[in-house]
Structures are given as C-alpha cells and as structure tokens.
Motif scaffolding. Structure first.
Motif, short mmCIF file in Angstrom:
data_model
loop_
_atom_site.label_atom_id
_atom_site.label_comp_id
_atom_site.label_asym_id
_atom_site.label_seq_id
_atom_site.Cartn_x
_atom_site.Cartn_y
_atom_site.Cartn_z
N ALA A 57 -0.96 -3.15 11.90
CA ALA A 57 -0.08 -3.41 10.74
C ALA A 57 -0.94 -4.09 9.70
O ALA A 57 -1.36 -5.23 9.88
CB ALA A 57 1.10 -4.28 11.14
N THR A 58 -1.24 -3.40 8.62
CA THR A 58 -2.23 -3.92 7.68
C THR A 58 -1.60 -4.71 6.54
O THR A 58 -2.28 -5.48 5.89
CB THR A 58 -3.06 -2.78 7.10
N ALA A 59 -0.32 -4.50 6.28
CA ALA A 59 0.35 -5.29 5.25
C ALA A 59 1.84 -5.24 5.52
O ALA A 59 2.36 -4.23 6.02
CB ALA A 59 0.04 -4.75 3.86
N HIS B 252 3.03 -1.55 6.27
CA HIS B 252 2.03 -0.49 6.21
C HIS B 252 1.21 -0.50 7.50
O HIS B 252 0.74 -1.56 7.92
CB HIS B 252 1.11 -0.72 5.01
N ILE C 157 4.07 4.18 6.32
CA ILE C 157 4.80 3.06 5.74
C ILE C 157 6.19 3.06 6.34
O ILE C 157 6.91 4.06 6.24
CB ILE C 157 4.85 3.18 4.21
#
Lengths: 174, 174
Positions: free
Chosen positions: B108-110, B123, B82
């Motif tokens: 980059a997932t979120a 994240h 993160i």
DNA sequence: TTTTTTCGTCGAATATTATTCGGAGGCTGT
DNA sequence: ACAGCCTCCGAATAATATTCGACGAAAAAA
C-alpha cells in the motif's frame, strides 16, 4: 570482487540490471541524497564503480530524478481532493484530450486512467476549495465529454507515498 | 545583502519561512540531489548561508526526506490498483485500526481518509493481480468493519507525482 | 584448451563540494 | 547611541565526486 556466476537468477523483468543495481535503486529511492561514498559502502563497491553505476542508472532512465519530500501540510495546509471522472464517450481522442489538460494543470499532482467504476482518478492539491471548483469547472468546460466528476475531499493523508515496495515487486511469481 | 524590510509580506501559513526558504523548498522538491553550491547560486546566497538554511529546513521538518524517483514500470510493470473502501461502522477505533493495517502493508503505497462516496482511498502496487487479491482479502479479514472495497485497476499513470505546486498553493486567498 | 575480447572493478590522482569558523553588518529594543 | 541577536559573508579545512589507467574475471572465438 564480485562473481556473478554463483548468484541466483534475477527476474527477467529487471532487464539488464543486476542485484547490485537493484540494491542501489532501493537505497536511492529511500534516501535520494545519500552520498556516492555511502552508497558504495552500502553495496560493497568502490566509490568509482558505484559512481559509474549510478550514472548509468540515471542515463538509462531507471531513475527519473530526485525529489525533496516537502511537508506540505505544515507549509500551507492545502485542500487535497481526489476526483473520480467518468467519460460520456470513450473515444481515444477524448481520453487524450483530458489527459493533456490535466497534465497542464499544476494543481493536478497525479492522474491515473483506470478500469472499474470510473475512467480517471486525479489527485489535486489546491490553495482553497474555491480554487478546486474553478479547476473542475474549467476541466468540464474544456472537455465536454466528461460525464461525471465525483469529488472526495482528503480529510487526512494516512500514508504518504515514499516509494514503491521494490523488494516485494521483484519476487518471482509462485 | 538581503534586506527584508522592502519585501511584501508572506502568507502567514508559511510560518517562520521567508521567501528564500520557499524558493529553496521549491528547488529541492524538483531536484532533490542539487548540490548545496548550485542551490546557493540559484537563490543568490553564499554556500555557507545556504547550507545553514538547508540544515534548518531539514531539522525543523519542512523537508521530510529525499527520494529517488524510480521508473517502476520499466523495472517490473507492477499491477497498480486504487481501492475505494467504505466502512460499515464509522467508529474512530475502526478507522484507526484500518489505517494501521494499511500502514503496515508495504504494497500500500499511499492512503487517504476522505469524504464523499467512500471512506478510504488506497493506492497499491503489487507484483501481480493475485497478490492484490491476497492483500485485500487479508484486509477484510483483519478489519471486519470494512463494508465494501471497490477496485480500480490502473491502466496507465497519465501523470506521475513529482511534487506539490508550491507556487500555486502559497498565493493569498483573493 | 588457449587466445582474444569485453566488461566491470579497483586505487590513485585531481577537481569539486561540504562544512566549519570568525568576523561584519543590519535590525530591534532600550 | 548602544547592546543583543540574527544572518550573512569569505576563507580555511574536511570530505566527497569524478576521472583515469591498469588489472582480473568471464565469455567468445580460435
């Protein structure tokens, strides 16, 4: 008919899954409601074979469930906050206790134990800001070992989680 | 038969959705693959009426899709980080540019634009740590206005995201 | 090499579900 | 009361899921 002999090896990490399973996982991650028939067609299997594999993927825990992605902003415009938490004591029990309390909190939607400038990062979704204060106050009360909570209010979710980049994660180390 | 006259009012935020729609959303969020028939039974509707509502919920964008929750740890033990990002310049263009680059990054997932001690929280899920470094180096190269990136390596995901607490979010302010 | 075992696939048959359609009843405004 | 509108229901049909026995390939044993 599938002959696996001539296929390149899979990353050992993928365990007992073959290429077909991984393709299924990727598809199911991005379209959780795809019909078995369509999934079978997408991976070139008969419906029955595909069904059996899907069952196995779920039984063995490769897929932990399916969720609808609700447009929560449109639904209720929640106050979303990301809290970074530092512990005064790093005793394992203290950590477990906090993890437990967070786990019990419906409004804590995700939590991570991390290294770096803090010990926990927690994502909250609350009906209003005063509710967020209640929650954090309660956490501090329940967990006196919390040294510090720093709050980041989410102004905008610029990228929503829609699954992991399985293709990128399964590449072999160079 | 449902008579809405005698039901208490809904939060205005929920827009054109009634109590039944909300129950459906909650169920669909936690079990995205539930059959229409079972969903109908759960909300005391006929299959046809339920099907029509489900269609509407999707068409009107209340549900943005369905995803399988893949046990990614078991699959490949990714390095999850993160990152908290501070910008040197707060010009809108700079922000948009970074958002765009992050949006293009599969790993980059979120991502969130936030207030507080930093401007972005992102994240990442990567195959290995060196890959994470590549990504952040690239981000800094593409976006010189990034003032600082602080990385928190995820040691353990103590609570996984499985949906929003819709029940709690829809309560009326006190 | 041959035999045997195992595993995963297929296609057909059946069970279950999705989807469409017309009709009925409630609600609103005239 | 009546007309228009909306949403529901139940039945009919279309599509899908699920089960089953049999077959073929690959691997292990002989």
């Amino acid at each position: 008919m599938h002959t696996l002999r001539d296929e390149p090896p899979l990353p050992a990490r993928a365990g007992s899954l073959d290429r077909l399973d991984l393709r299924m996982l990727r598809i199911l991650q991005s379209d959780g409601r795809i019909t078995n028939k369509a999934l079978a067609a997408a991976v070139n299997l008969s419906a029955s074979a595909c069904h059996q594999r899907l069952q196995r993927l779920m039984d063995q825990g490769w897929i932990e469930g399916f969720m609808g992605r609700v447009n929560i902003e449109r639904l209720c415009e929640p106050v979303q906050c990301i809290a970074t938490i530092c512990m005064a004591s790093h005793a394992p029990d203290t950590f477990r206790q906090l993890e437990q309390h967070i786990d019990d909190l419906a409004e804590a939607t995700a939590a991570y134990t991390v290294s770096g400038g803090c010990d926990f990062i927690v994502h909250f979704a609350c009906a209003r800001m005063s509710r967020y204060m209640e929650l954090t106050d309660e956490l501090i009360r329940l967990c006196p070992e919390i040294g510090n909570i720093s709050t980041h209010v989410v102004l905008k979710q610029s990228k929503a989680f829609t699954g992991y980049p399985i293709a990128q994660l399964l590449v072999e180390p160079a």
